[in-house]
Design an enzyme around this catalytic site. Structure first.
Site, PDB file in Angstrom:
ATOM      1  N   GLU A 177      -1.258  -8.546   4.104  1.00  0.00           N
ATOM      2  CA  GLU A 177      -1.057  -8.977   5.496  1.00  0.00           C
ATOM      3  C   GLU A 177      -2.353  -9.505   6.128  1.00  0.00           C
ATOM      4  O   GLU A 177      -2.310 -10.256   7.109  1.00  0.00           O
ATOM      5  CB  GLU A 177      -0.470  -7.843   6.341  1.00  0.00           C
ATOM      6  CG  GLU A 177      -1.389  -6.666   6.624  1.00  0.00           C
ATOM      7  CD  GLU A 177      -1.348  -5.580   5.563  1.00  0.00           C
ATOM      8  OE1 GLU A 177      -1.714  -4.435   5.877  1.00  0.00           O
ATOM      9  OE2 GLU A 177      -0.948  -5.875   4.407  1.00  0.00           O
ATOM     10  N   CYS A 179       0.825  -1.209   0.000  1.00  0.00           N
ATOM     11  CA  CYS A 179       0.000   0.000   0.000  1.00  0.00           C
ATOM     12  C   CYS A 179       0.863   1.265   0.000  1.00  0.00           C
ATOM     13  O   CYS A 179       1.482   1.569  -1.009  1.00  0.00           O
ATOM     14  CB  CYS A 179      -0.997  -0.022   1.159  1.00  0.00           C
ATOM     15  SG  CYS A 179      -2.381   1.117   0.884  1.00  0.00           S
ATOM     16  N   HIS A 212      -3.409  -4.972   0.540  1.00  0.00           N
ATOM     17  CA  HIS A 212      -2.942  -5.321   1.888  1.00  0.00           C
ATOM     18  C   HIS A 212      -2.921  -6.846   2.056  1.00  0.00           C
ATOM     19  O   HIS A 212      -3.853  -7.434   2.599  1.00  0.00           O
ATOM     20  CB  HIS A 212      -3.845  -4.686   2.948  1.00  0.00           C
ATOM     21  CG  HIS A 212      -3.602  -3.227   3.156  1.00  0.00           C
ATOM     22  ND1 HIS A 212      -2.764  -2.739   4.136  1.00  0.00           N
ATOM     23  CD2 HIS A 212      -4.066  -2.146   2.487  1.00  0.00           C
ATOM     24  CE1 HIS A 212      -2.733  -1.421   4.078  1.00  0.00           C
ATOM     25  NE2 HIS A 212      -3.519  -1.033   3.086  1.00  0.00           N
TER      26      HIS A 212
END
Length: 255
Positions: A223, A113, A221
């Protein structure tokens, strides 16, 4: 063999609206520890506590995380406007030279990002202040309401270059990703290769041409649910493998 150390770039916050703090998202920490199989080391978004050389000697790779503030447009030769939002010039002062040093040396980096945008700016590229204001573009921002599951839900396809590093890594030319960003790449840096696009043409995946090491970065994202997501897991696994190779004195290039 000891696990490699990954420096996770943090962000500045105010606790209780008055106490300055540095922190990194728990999702990033868990993705590095559980999927990359590395020791997470939170790096303050501030150039004063440690030099670039000291950080690179301490860590085997770096995760450039997302964050609410944006890269200051002066870093790519433009004037700030209200559309550019908030800034963190201390983080800019740390990460931009750190990215360039890692790329030059072959030390692994993974940008997410804002980190994706930082990689582009560090390598000579520029950014749009607000993607949703461009003709024909979609709103890529985080949904304003809902649970975390709803905010990080899969929202659009990303199409990779056939035979490119992301296609080879994912085993698919098209994947579904979340979308939680306002800015995006305007002009790619001279060595920045855009290897994945959203349906509206927004750059979503990049790497650095002719870099000696791992330089993959993504606009989304990964994660979120990295341990079970079929797109996120191979990305963090490949990054961890590159960090282990670096710690062992070898280079792993994914491009």
């Amino acid at each position: 063999m000891a696990r490699p150390v990954v420096g996770i770039i943090g962000n500045s916050y105010l606790l209780n609206d008055q106490y300055p703090a540095q922190a990194a998202g728990t999702m990033n920490v868990h993705a590095v520890a559980a999927v990359s199989d590395a020791i997470p080391f939170i790096v303050p978004a501030d150039p004063s506590p440690a030099t670039i050389d000291e950080l690179m000697a301490t860590c085997d790779g770096f995760l450039f995380t997302g964050g609410r503030p944006n890269v200051h447009p002066s870093e790519y030769g433009e004037d700030p406007t209200d559309a550019h939002g908030e800034f963190d010039t201390d983080r800019d002062a740390l990460v931009l030279p750190l990215i360039r040093a890692c790329v030059g040396r072959g030390q692994p980096i993974l940008g997410l990002c804002r980190g994706f945008q930082e990689v582009n700016v560090a390598m000579g590229g520029s950014l749009y202040p607000e993607i949703r204001d461009l003709p024909g573009r979609d709103n890529h921002r985080m949904p304003p309401d809902g649970t975390l599951e709803e905010k990080f839900a899969l929202r659009h396809e990303v199409t990779f270059t056939a035979g490119g590093p992301f296609h080879r890594l994912m085993g698919a030319e098209r994947v579904m990703t979340n979308s939680l960003h306002g800015q995006g790449i305007k002009t790619a840096g001279p060595r920045v290769v855009v290897d994945g696009l959203a349906p509206d043409g927004t750059a979503e995946a990049i790497y650095i041409a002719d870099a000696p090491g791992f330089t993959l970065s993504v606009q989304w994202h990964p994660e979120w649910n990295a341990h079970i997501d079929p797109v996120s897991r191979p990305l963090f696994e490949a990054f961890g493998a590159a960090c282990r190779d670096w710690a062992a004195g070898a280079l792993r290039k994914v491009s």
